[in-house]
Design a protein around this motif. Structure first.
Motif, short mmCIF file in Angstrom:
data_model
loop_
_atom_site.label_atom_id
_atom_site.label_comp_id
_atom_site.label_asym_id
_atom_site.label_seq_id
_atom_site.Cartn_x
_atom_site.Cartn_y
_atom_site.Cartn_z
N PRO A 44 4.16 26.42 -6.60
CA PRO A 44 4.34 26.24 -8.04
C PRO A 44 5.74 26.71 -8.46
CG PRO A 44 2.26 27.34 -7.56
CD PRO A 44 3.05 27.33 -6.30
N ASP A 45 6.32 26.02 -9.41
CA ASP A 45 7.67 26.37 -9.86
C ASP A 45 7.73 27.76 -10.47
OD1 ASP A 45 8.60 23.91 -9.02
OD2 ASP A 45 8.39 22.96 -10.99
N ASP A 46 6.61 28.25 -11.02
CA ASP A 46 6.62 29.57 -11.64
C ASP A 46 6.27 30.68 -10.64
OD1 ASP A 46 3.98 28.91 -11.31
OD2 ASP A 46 3.34 29.52 -13.31
N GLU A 47 6.18 30.34 -9.37
CA GLU A 47 5.88 31.33 -8.34
C GLU A 47 6.98 31.39 -7.28
OE1 GLU A 47 1.98 31.29 -6.69
OE2 GLU A 47 0.98 31.17 -8.64
N ILE A 48 8.20 31.14 -7.71
CA ILE A 48 9.32 31.24 -6.79
C ILE A 48 10.52 31.81 -7.54
CG2 ILE A 48 9.96 28.82 -7.19
CD1 ILE A 48 11.10 28.80 -4.33
N VAL A 49 11.18 32.77 -6.93
CA VAL A 49 12.44 33.32 -7.42
C VAL A 49 13.47 33.06 -6.33
CG1 VAL A 49 13.71 35.37 -8.14
CG2 VAL A 49 11.30 35.10 -8.78
N SER A 50 14.54 32.36 -6.66
CA SER A 50 15.53 31.98 -5.66
C SER A 50 16.92 32.36 -6.13
CB SER A 50 15.46 30.46 -5.40
OG SER A 50 16.45 30.06 -4.47
N VAL A 51 17.68 33.07 -5.28
CA VAL A 51 19.05 33.44 -5.58
C VAL A 51 19.91 33.15 -4.36
CG1 VAL A 51 18.43 35.22 -7.26
CG2 VAL A 51 18.72 35.84 -4.87
N SER A 52 21.20 32.98 -4.58
CA SER A 52 22.13 32.73 -3.47
C SER A 52 23.46 33.39 -3.78
CB SER A 52 22.31 31.22 -3.24
OG SER A 52 22.87 30.61 -4.40
N ALA A 53 24.19 33.67 -2.70
CA ALA A 53 25.53 34.25 -2.81
C ALA A 53 26.32 33.80 -1.59
CB ALA A 53 25.47 35.78 -2.88
N GLY A 54 27.15 32.78 -1.77
CA GLY A 54 27.89 32.24 -0.64
C GLY A 54 26.94 31.66 0.40
N PRO A 55 27.06 32.07 1.67
CA PRO A 55 26.17 31.55 2.72
C PRO A 55 24.82 32.24 2.78
CG PRO A 55 27.75 33.04 3.70
CD PRO A 55 28.11 32.93 2.23
N ALA A 73 23.35 40.07 -7.25
CA ALA A 73 24.46 41.00 -7.02
C ALA A 73 24.26 41.78 -5.73
CB ALA A 73 24.60 41.95 -8.20
N GLY A 74 23.04 42.23 -5.49
CA GLY A 74 22.75 42.94 -4.26
C GLY A 74 22.89 42.04 -3.05
N LEU A 75 22.48 40.78 -3.18
CA LEU A 75 22.59 39.83 -2.07
C LEU A 75 24.04 39.59 -1.68
CD1 LEU A 75 21.01 37.91 -0.19
CD2 LEU A 75 21.26 36.14 -1.96
N SER A 76 24.94 39.59 -2.67
CA SER A 76 26.35 39.36 -2.38
C SER A 76 26.96 40.47 -1.53
CB SER A 76 27.14 39.21 -3.69
OG SER A 76 27.16 40.44 -4.40
N ARG A 77 26.32 41.65 -1.53
CA ARG A 77 26.84 42.78 -0.74
C ARG A 77 26.19 42.89 0.64
NH1 ARG A 77 26.30 45.03 -6.02
NH2 ARG A 77 24.28 45.97 -5.47
N VAL A 78 25.22 42.05 0.90
CA VAL A 78 24.49 42.11 2.16
C VAL A 78 25.36 41.55 3.29
CG1 VAL A 78 22.58 41.06 3.43
CG2 VAL A 78 22.19 42.04 1.18
N ARG A 79 25.36 42.25 4.42
CA ARG A 79 26.13 41.81 5.58
C ARG A 79 25.25 41.62 6.81
NH1 ARG A 79 28.62 40.77 2.00
NH2 ARG A 79 30.76 41.29 1.42
N SER A 80 24.02 42.09 6.76
CA SER A 80 23.10 41.94 7.89
C SER A 80 21.67 41.89 7.36
CB SER A 80 23.26 43.11 8.87
OG SER A 80 22.77 44.31 8.29
N LEU A 81 20.75 41.50 8.23
CA LEU A 81 19.35 41.45 7.81
C LEU A 81 18.81 42.82 7.43
CD1 LEU A 81 17.86 38.95 10.45
CD2 LEU A 81 18.60 38.46 8.12
N ALA A 82 19.30 43.86 8.10
CA ALA A 82 18.84 45.22 7.78
C ALA A 82 19.28 45.65 6.39
CB ALA A 82 19.37 46.20 8.83
N ASP A 83 20.39 45.10 5.90
CA ASP A 83 20.87 45.45 4.56
C ASP A 83 19.90 44.99 3.47
OD1 ASP A 83 23.11 46.57 5.68
OD2 ASP A 83 24.39 44.83 5.34
N LEU A 84 18.96 44.12 3.83
CA LEU A 84 18.01 43.60 2.84
C LEU A 84 16.89 44.58 2.53
CD1 LEU A 84 17.72 39.99 4.29
CD2 LEU A 84 18.68 40.56 2.05
N ASP A 85 16.80 45.67 3.27
CA ASP A 85 15.70 46.62 3.05
C ASP A 85 15.64 47.10 1.61
OD1 ASP A 85 15.25 46.30 5.71
OD2 ASP A 85 15.71 48.37 6.29
N GLY A 86 16.80 47.40 1.03
CA GLY A 86 16.84 47.87 -0.34
C GLY A 86 16.44 46.79 -1.33
N LEU A 87 16.87 45.55 -1.10
CA LEU A 87 16.52 44.46 -2.01
C LEU A 87 15.01 44.19 -2.00
CD1 LEU A 87 19.35 41.79 -1.51
CD2 LEU A 87 19.12 43.53 -3.28
N ALA A 88 14.38 44.42 -0.87
CA ALA A 88 12.94 44.18 -0.77
C ALA A 88 12.15 45.12 -1.68
CB ALA A 88 12.48 44.34 0.67
#
Length: 250
Positions: A44-55, A73-88
């Motif tokens: 459903p369109d109301d059950e998805i949140v999508s953001v992007s930052a470059g690649p 903003a947080g995604l733009s600072r991510v450099r590895s998969l482990a950096d996503l822990d905080g965004l989660a």
């Protein structure tokens, strides 16, 4: 909701083509930065949140309460998969967390296991899905009778680590607190990203629990004119109903 997650690898398209997406005559597709298919399914369109930052791409599928600006903003600072822990940890609710970072993929479900993730090796690469049947169809998996028996032992399924397997042979699920990571070569691995906090808070310090409850209930009730809940009279359902009564829903 039904979807599969593909690696940023040429064989990902082959894995997708091994079996039709059952019940999805016209599936939605979100691509990696490379242009290869990444998320394919129906939601459903109301059950998805999508953001992007470059690649980099990040998608929350399910019930999520989060502001897109700090997430992007947080995604733009991510450099590895482990950096996503905080965004989660930024979003409240119950959802699958899926990211594509410079050709690598991360997929995880909720800590409560209400939103699960399954994975299997398909066409030589790791493929993930929110339903084990989507993977079982592609690898021709048979039912694991012993696993079915384990499911009958408890209304909530078998305990860890027995809960890692599914009722389909060859289809697995990350352990609680673990995420699935898929490299550029299509190989998958699981990694622990969350551990229970140390029992250091005094008994009288319950503000953080109250805030978490309000955020979780608001994620479910926001924008809904009417909400309902099963009220058994226990402490869990009673607390949730009182919290829901103080939100905008009725």
């Amino acid at each position: 909701m039904e979807f599969v997650v593909l690696p940023d690898h040429p064989a990902g398209t082959d894995a997708l083509a091994l079996a039709p997406a059952s019940g999805l005559p016209g599936p939605k597709v979100i691509e990696h930065h490379s242009g290869r298919p990444w998320l394919v399914g129906d939601w459903p369109d109301d059950e998805i949140v999508s953001v992007s930052a470059g690649p980099r791409r990040l998608v929350l599928l399910g019930c999520a309460k989060v502001r897109q600006e700090p997430l992007a903003a947080g995604l733009s600072r991510v450099r590895s998969l482990a950096d996503l822990d905080g965004l989660a940890r930024l979003a409240a609710g119950s959802f699958q967390f899926v990211a594509s970072i410079d050709g690598e993929v991360r997929v995880q479900g909720s800590l409560s296991t209400a939103c699960q993730v399954f994975y299997a090796k398909v066409a030589g690469v790791t493929m993930a899905a929110n339903r084990p049947e989507a993977l079982a169809d592609r690898i021709g998996a048979t039912v694991d009778e012993e696993r079915v028996a384990l499911e009958l032992l408890s209304p909530f399924g078998p305990p860890e680590p027995l809960s890692e397997a599914s009722v389909w042979r060859g289809v697995r699920s990350p352990r609680i607190g673990h995420c699935l990571e898929i490299g550029r070569n299509g190989a998958g691995r699981t990694r622990r990203w969350w551990t229970p906090p140390a029992p250091e808070r005094p008994l009288g310090d319950g503000d953080f629990v109250r805030e978490a409850l309000f955020d979780a209930v608001l994620a479910r009730t926001a924008g809904q004119p009417v909400v309902s809940a099963d009220l058994s009279g226990g402490l869990d359902s009673t607390s949730l109903c009182f919290v829901a009564d103080r939100t905008d829903g009725t």
